[in-house]
Design a protein around this motif. Structure first.
Motif, PDB file in Angstrom:
ATOM      1  N   MET A 204      -1.553  13.367  15.523  1.00  0.00           N
ATOM      2  CA  MET A 204      -0.181  13.091  15.095  1.00  0.00           C
ATOM      3  C   MET A 204       0.657  12.410  16.173  1.00  0.00           C
ATOM      4  O   MET A 204       1.034  11.245  16.032  1.00  0.00           O
TER       5      MET A 204
ATOM      6  N   PHE B 200       5.755   5.298   9.605  1.00  0.00           N
ATOM      7  CA  PHE B 200       4.903   5.455   8.428  1.00  0.00           C
ATOM      8  C   PHE B 200       5.038   4.296   7.443  1.00  0.00           C
ATOM      9  O   PHE B 200       4.081   3.965   6.744  1.00  0.00           O
ATOM     10  N   THR B 201       6.209   3.699   7.356  1.00  0.00           N
ATOM     11  CA  THR B 201       6.429   2.691   6.318  1.00  0.00           C
ATOM     12  C   THR B 201       6.765   1.312   6.872  1.00  0.00           C
ATOM     13  O   THR B 201       6.854   0.354   6.102  1.00  0.00           O
TER      14      THR B 201
ATOM     15  N   LEU C 183       1.477   8.351  16.524  1.00  0.00           N
ATOM     16  CA  LEU C 183       2.837   7.911  16.204  1.00  0.00           C
ATOM     17  C   LEU C 183       3.440   7.118  17.357  1.00  0.00           C
ATOM     18  O   LEU C 183       4.111   6.099  17.148  1.00  0.00           O
TER      19      LEU C 183
ATOM     20  N   ARG D 277       1.845   3.702  17.441  1.00  0.00           N
ATOM     21  CA  ARG D 277       2.306   2.904  16.305  1.00  0.00           C
ATOM     22  C   ARG D 277       3.685   2.296  16.594  1.00  0.00           C
ATOM     23  O   ARG D 277       3.915   1.104  16.375  1.00  0.00           O
TER      24      ARG D 277
ATOM     25  N   LYS E  10      10.145   7.551   9.944  1.00  0.00           N
ATOM     26  CA  LYS E  10      10.019   6.784   8.700  1.00  0.00           C
ATOM     27  C   LYS E  10       9.511   5.377   8.993  1.00  0.00           C
ATOM     28  O   LYS E  10       8.654   4.853   8.272  1.00  0.00           O
TER      29      LYS E  10
ATOM     30  N   ILE F  50      -3.624   9.119   9.723  1.00  0.00           N
ATOM     31  CA  ILE F  50      -3.277  10.517   9.987  1.00  0.00           C
ATOM     32  C   ILE F  50      -3.737  11.431   8.852  1.00  0.00           C
ATOM     33  O   ILE F  50      -4.351  12.479   9.086  1.00  0.00           O
ATOM     34  N   VAL F  51      -3.451  11.044   7.612  1.00  0.00           N
ATOM     35  CA  VAL F  51      -3.829  11.893   6.471  1.00  0.00           C
ATOM     36  C   VAL F  51      -5.347  12.035   6.383  1.00  0.00           C
ATOM     37  O   VAL F  51      -5.875  13.147   6.235  1.00  0.00           O
TER      38      VAL F  51
ATOM     39  N   ALA G 292       0.159   0.448   5.701  1.00  0.00           N
ATOM     40  CA  ALA G 292      -0.262   1.839   5.481  1.00  0.00           C
ATOM     41  C   ALA G 292      -1.230   2.353   6.535  1.00  0.00           C
ATOM     42  O   ALA G 292      -1.851   3.395   6.336  1.00  0.00           O
TER      43      ALA G 292
ATOM     44  N   THR H 166      -0.836   3.839   9.459  1.00  0.00           N
ATOM     45  CA  THR H 166      -0.524   5.165  10.019  1.00  0.00           C
ATOM     46  C   THR H 166      -0.711   6.285   9.011  1.00  0.00           C
ATOM     47  O   THR H 166      -1.384   7.282   9.309  1.00  0.00           O
ATOM     48  N   PRO H 167      -0.116   6.214   7.792  1.00  0.00           N
ATOM     49  CA  PRO H 167      -0.366   7.306   6.843  1.00  0.00           C
ATOM     50  C   PRO H 167      -1.832   7.468   6.490  1.00  0.00           C
ATOM     51  O   PRO H 167      -2.326   8.590   6.366  1.00  0.00           O
ATOM     52  N   ILE H 168      -2.554   6.348   6.363  1.00  0.00           N
ATOM     53  CA  ILE H 168      -3.981   6.437   6.054  1.00  0.00           C
ATOM     54  C   ILE H 168      -4.728   7.122   7.189  1.00  0.00           C
ATOM     55  O   ILE H 168      -5.525   8.044   6.980  1.00  0.00           O
TER      56      ILE H 168
END
Length: 256
Positions: A199, A67-68, A203, A206, A64, A9-10, A3, A5-7
């Motif tokens: 962003m 992020f995952t 990305l 990552r 996808k 960026i968000v 997690a 990347t989502p953590i």
């Protein structure tokens, strides 16, 4: 799922919005449709223009994964490869066919299967290395797509600001409109710089990191398959594979 990347960026967006509120700003003053449409829409379009449609489709699919996606550490393969080496040394390569059903790594299964089928060792290595090379190229292109977007976005944001300032100059006769117009003009620059650094570039990094981890796992697999095919001593196989691991994974593997 990893997690990171989502953590990142968000929470990055949340921190920016909270900082804006603490300075007395209103969150909705940042979310203006015209500058956002200009920055995001034009950035994606010119990035697509710099490559091929295949590159663009690959990049969309890789979002996808960014992020995952999670890459299993290469150290997870060492026990399986050593076990295969022990059995091959004791019973021969043909005895490994049944053991492949318990392995969930397709690349390792492919390599061992080719070894069982009697593929020449040099040809086997060349085939597996070619697959790694192709995988690196695909990952590199996906990462480049977002890196390019990160390069274009700030400049496109400046273009949006210049367009906004043109409208400001057109309304000098109505001073009451100047404040909102100037503020709106600089929102484009904000989104250009923000999207690039919160962003697009994260990305890209990552995907580059995931690709490097997957390539390292595949390269370790190639060395393991070669050792199994040559009938090397399992202890030496284990030591050789551990030497290819990062220092933190070497410690974990030795403890295991």
């Amino acid at each position: 799922m990893d997690a990171a990347t989502p953590i990142g960026i968000v929470l990055g967006f949340i921190v920016i919005i909270v900082a804006n509120i603490m300075e007395g700003g209103h969150p909705m003053s940042l979310f203006l449709l015209p500058p956002m449409l200009l920055v995001f829409g034009t950035t994606l379009l010119v990035t697509v223009a710099g490559g091929t449609m295949v590159d663009a489709k690959t990049a969309v699919k890789s979002i996808k994964r960014a992020f995952t996606g999670k890459v299993q550490p290469a150290s997870d393969l060492v026990p399986a490869i050593v076990s295969l080496a022990e059995r091959a040394r004791r019973e021969g390569l043909l005895a490994l066919e049944d053991g492949l059903r318990e392995i969930d790594d397709p690349f390792l299964v492919k390599g061992v299967t080719m070894a069982i089928d009697g593929t020449d060792p040099e040809e086997l290595r060349e085939i597996l290395e070619a697959e790694v090379h192709a995988k690196k190229g695909e990952d590199r292109q996906a990462a480049k797509f977002f890196a390019d977007a990160g390069g274009y976005a700030p400049t496109i944001g400046i273009i949006g600001t210049v367009m906004g300032l043109v409208h400001v100059l057109e309304n000098l006769s109505t001073p009451e409109k100047l404040g909102p117009l100037i503020a709106g003009a600089f929102v484009a620059t904000l989104w250009g710089v923000l999207s690039a650094n919160v962003m697009w570039l994260p990305l890209s990094n990552r995907l580059r990191r995931l690709g490097a981890l997957e390539a390292a796992r595949m390269e370790l697999t190639i060395e393991g398959v070669s050792a199994i095919q040559s009938g090397s001593n399992p202890r030496l196989v284990a030591e050789k594979l551990r030497s290819l691991l990062p220092s933190d994974q070497q410690t974990v593997e030795e403890a295991a």
